[in-house]
Design a protein around this motif. Structure first.
Motif, short mmCIF file in Angstrom:
data_model
loop_
_atom_site.label_atom_id
_atom_site.label_comp_id
_atom_site.label_asym_id
_atom_site.label_seq_id
_atom_site.Cartn_x
_atom_site.Cartn_y
_atom_site.Cartn_z
N ALA A 55 0.83 -1.20 0.00
CA ALA A 55 0.00 0.00 0.00
C ALA A 55 0.87 1.25 0.00
O ALA A 55 0.59 2.23 -0.72
CB ALA A 55 -0.92 -0.01 1.21
N ALA A 58 2.35 1.69 -3.46
CA ALA A 58 1.33 2.03 -4.45
C ALA A 58 0.96 3.49 -4.34
O ALA A 58 0.89 4.19 -5.38
CB ALA A 58 0.09 1.15 -4.24
N SER A 59 0.74 3.96 -3.13
CA SER A 59 0.30 5.36 -3.01
C SER A 59 1.42 6.32 -3.38
O SER A 59 1.20 7.31 -4.09
CB SER A 59 -0.19 5.62 -1.58
OG SER A 59 0.88 5.53 -0.69
N CYS A 62 2.03 6.19 -7.13
CA CYS A 62 0.90 6.77 -7.86
C CYS A 62 1.01 8.29 -7.87
O CYS A 62 0.83 8.93 -8.93
CB CYS A 62 -0.42 6.34 -7.21
SG CYS A 62 -1.85 7.09 -7.93
N CYS A 63 1.30 8.86 -6.70
CA CYS A 63 1.40 10.32 -6.64
C CYS A 63 2.56 10.82 -7.52
O CYS A 63 2.41 11.80 -8.27
CB CYS A 63 1.62 10.76 -5.20
SG CYS A 63 0.26 10.32 -4.13
N ILE A 99 -3.74 4.96 -12.45
CA ILE A 99 -4.63 4.82 -11.28
C ILE A 99 -5.15 3.40 -11.17
O ILE A 99 -5.25 2.84 -10.06
CB ILE A 99 -5.78 5.84 -11.37
CG1 ILE A 99 -5.21 7.23 -11.08
CG2 ILE A 99 -6.86 5.52 -10.36
CD1 ILE A 99 -6.21 8.34 -11.26
N SER A 102 -2.36 1.31 -9.68
CA SER A 102 -2.06 1.56 -8.27
C SER A 102 -3.21 1.12 -7.37
O SER A 102 -2.97 0.66 -6.26
CB SER A 102 -1.72 3.04 -8.05
OG SER A 102 -2.77 3.84 -8.49
N ILE A 103 -4.46 1.21 -7.83
CA ILE A 103 -5.56 0.68 -7.01
C ILE A 103 -5.44 -0.83 -6.88
O ILE A 103 -5.68 -1.42 -5.82
CB ILE A 103 -6.92 1.07 -7.59
CG1 ILE A 103 -7.18 2.55 -7.32
CG2 ILE A 103 -8.03 0.24 -6.98
CD1 ILE A 103 -8.48 3.03 -7.86
N VAL A 106 -2.57 -1.51 -4.34
CA VAL A 106 -2.72 -1.11 -2.94
C VAL A 106 -3.50 -2.15 -2.13
O VAL A 106 -3.41 -2.19 -0.91
CB VAL A 106 -3.38 0.28 -2.84
CG1 VAL A 106 -4.90 0.19 -2.95
CG2 VAL A 106 -2.99 1.01 -1.59
N GLY A 107 -4.27 -3.01 -2.78
CA GLY A 107 -4.86 -4.15 -2.08
C GLY A 107 -6.22 -3.95 -1.53
O GLY A 107 -6.79 -3.12 -1.09
#
Lengths: 107, 441
Positions: A55, A58-59, A62-63, A99, A102-103, A106-107
């Motif tokens: 997670a 991923a976040s 993503c950013c 997106i 990454s979603i 993130v799980g």
């Protein structure tokens, strides 16, 4: 002396930047927002820990990815050579893909 | 089975027939820990015919205790060639009383070896062993095998302050230094002092299986045999001198070692001492009529389920139950055992959980709700109950515990909420950004 030169550079920068168009200012603000969000994620990971590491990655990525894609969008429309809609369509596809990935991560 | 045995014993015609039937009964009854096991066949070996007269009350009491439970007693003199624990290579007795301190061999084999294998093989055997100043080395080494060492100055124990005043014999001890608790000795046995004359024993305090039923005082010491002079060897004297020692082995066999033949004699039973009650209490403890426990069925199941499972999952809630019963010789049946210190452990190399059982109305021990730890592996439930005087209870039940399956985890992890919100804010920001790019001039 150095401080004085920095202040001069900032003043000149503000003056010149005021001349950019509204559209580009909006794009720049989104880039800064994306990088700030990435910094918040990394600060959280430092303070609290990287427990679900997937997670965290991923976040953050993503950013950062959003910032990079928006920066490339700005580069392509900044020179005024291509049409905004065409570049925006490419940019949208790339962002949606980023997106989605990454979603999923993130799980 | 008990009725057949009793009938065979009643017609004392053929010792051999009775012994063979007894052997069959022992084999049949040895499998079950039920009523048949309390019908005990006892062999009493006495030193000489004279002992039958001088110890008649004790022998009668032995017979009475045995017949109440449906067993029988065989009294034989040491020189009798048929005095043998084995008949045709099978054990034909459950209990052995050796009122013969000079005995060296039983049934042709050495005494120490025979009785040691008698105790080791088989369920809950009983042995009463008596020593004296002339005891044989076999009796001494048999007691040592059981963890009770007869003192090396092998004369009588002497006490200048706690002897029977009216006889003036300072080796005739009057001791009231009884053991604690009423598991083995009842309160009435402790009211009067015990008359005792013989060889003291030493029980190592680190020995978890052997303990002393009655001790000497700090003024007691042992004399060398045949002399009344003190020697320098007073290593085990004072309160360390045990007059009557008891051992409960790990397979729940019970052994009593007494240094005094006279303690059991008719002369000492009369005269206001507690010998009769003490000997009866200790004998019924050794024979398994008292403080005898059996435990069956350490069961575990999920709360609310009826059957136990092969495998449990971490953080499951279990209920564990156990049935422990105590033999009541008066009512001749197994009654629920009452205790508030029975514990169960959940162990994998080290105990991870340890709780105390509660007893419900029927006397079943249960732990109503136990949450399994957050560790997975092969665990076992262990009940290990060793209280002074009671039978040892050791039960183990193996329980594998598995981790979560991939779909048993929580869907959204609370620690990851900041990361979820980061991605959602990028999504929302992109949406707003897209609208503003498309719709500003």
């Amino acid at each position: 002396m150095l401080v004085g030169e920095l202040k001069e550079i900032c003043g000149v920068f503000r003056q010149e930047y005021g001349k950019t168009s509204k559209m580009l200012k909006i794009v720049d603000s989104f880039v800064i927002f994306a990088i700030a969000t990435a910094a918040v994620q990394m600060a959280n990971a430092l303070l609290v820990g990287t427990f679900p590491f997937n997670a965290c990655l991923a976040s953050t990525l993503c950013c950062l990815g959003a910032a990079i894609l928006t920066a490339s969008f700005r580069m392509q429309i900044g020179g005024g050579k291509s049409r905004v809609e065409k570049v925006f369509a490419d940019y949208c596809v790339a962002m949606i893909f980023l997106i989605f990935v990454s979603i999923s991560y993130v799980g | 089975v008990a009725a057949v045995v009793a009938a065979a014993m009643a017609s004392r015609r053929g010792m051999r027939v009775a012994a063979v039937v007894a052997a069959l009964a022992v084999l049949a009854g040895a499998g079950a820990a039920g009523e048949a096991a309390q019908a005990r066949q006892t062999l009493v070996v006495v030193e000489s015919e004279n002992v039958r007269k001088t110890h008649s009350q004790y022998l009668a009491k032995l017979g009475e205790l045995a017949s109440k439970s449906g067993g029988a007693v065989d009294v034989k003199v040491a020189s009798d060639p048929t005095a043998n624990l084995k008949e045709l290579e099978e054990w034909s007795y459950d209990s052995l009383v050796l009122l013969a301190p000079t005995l060296t061999a039983l049934g042709g084999d050495s005494l120490a070896e025979t009785v040691t294998s008698f105790v080791d093989e088989g369920v809950a055997r009983s042995v009463i062993l008596v020593g004296s100043t002339e005891m044989s080395s076999e009796v001494r080494s048999l007691a040592a095998e059981c963890g009770v060492a007869f003192t090396t100055p092998n004369g009588n124990v002497q006490d200048h302050f706690h002897y029977q005043q009216k006889s003036g014999d300072q080796t005739l001890l009057e001791s009231s230094n009884y053991m604690q608790g009423n598991v083995v000795l009842s309160e009435s046995a402790k009211k009067a002092p015990l008359l005792w004359r013989g060889v003291g024993q030493y029980v190592d305090p680190n020995n978890e299986l052997a303990f002393s039923a009655i001790r000497g005082y700090s003024t007691s010491y042992s004399l060398p045999a045949g002399s009344s002079a003190l020697t320098k060897d007073l290593k085990y004297s004072g309160e360390a001198t045990s007059l009557v020692s008891l051992v409960q082995t790990r397979n729940n066999a019970r052994v009593m070692v007494s240094g005094s033949m006279d303690m059991f004699s008719d002369a000492f039973f009369s005269g206001g001492s507690s010998n009769a009650r003490f000997c009866e209490d200790v004998t019924s403890w050794v024979m398994g009529y008292k403080a005898l426990l059996r435990a069956e069925g350490l069961k575990h199941r999920l709360v609310g389920a009826t059957e136990s499972q092969d495998v449990y999952r971490i953080k499951d809630e279990l209920t564990v139950s156990l049935v422990v019963q105590q033999w009541d010789a008066v009512l001749q049946k197994w009654l629920p055992f009452k205790a508030n210190d029975m514990q169960v452990e959940l162990t994998m190399l080290d105990p991870h959980l340890r709780t105390t059982f509660q007893q419900n109305k029927e006397g079943v021990f249960e732990v109503p709700r136990m949450m399994l730890p957050d560790v997975y592996g092969i665990f076992k439930f262990v009940v290990d109950y060793n209280r002074l005087g009671y039978s040892h209870i050791h039960l183990e039940e193996q329980v594998p515990i598995r981790p979560f399956r991939h779909d048993e985890y929580e869907r959204f992890i609370v620690a990851a909420y900041p990361y979820y919100s980061g991605i959602l804010s990028v999504m929302a920001g992109f949406f707003v950004f897209g609208l503003s790019v498309l719709y500003t001039k």
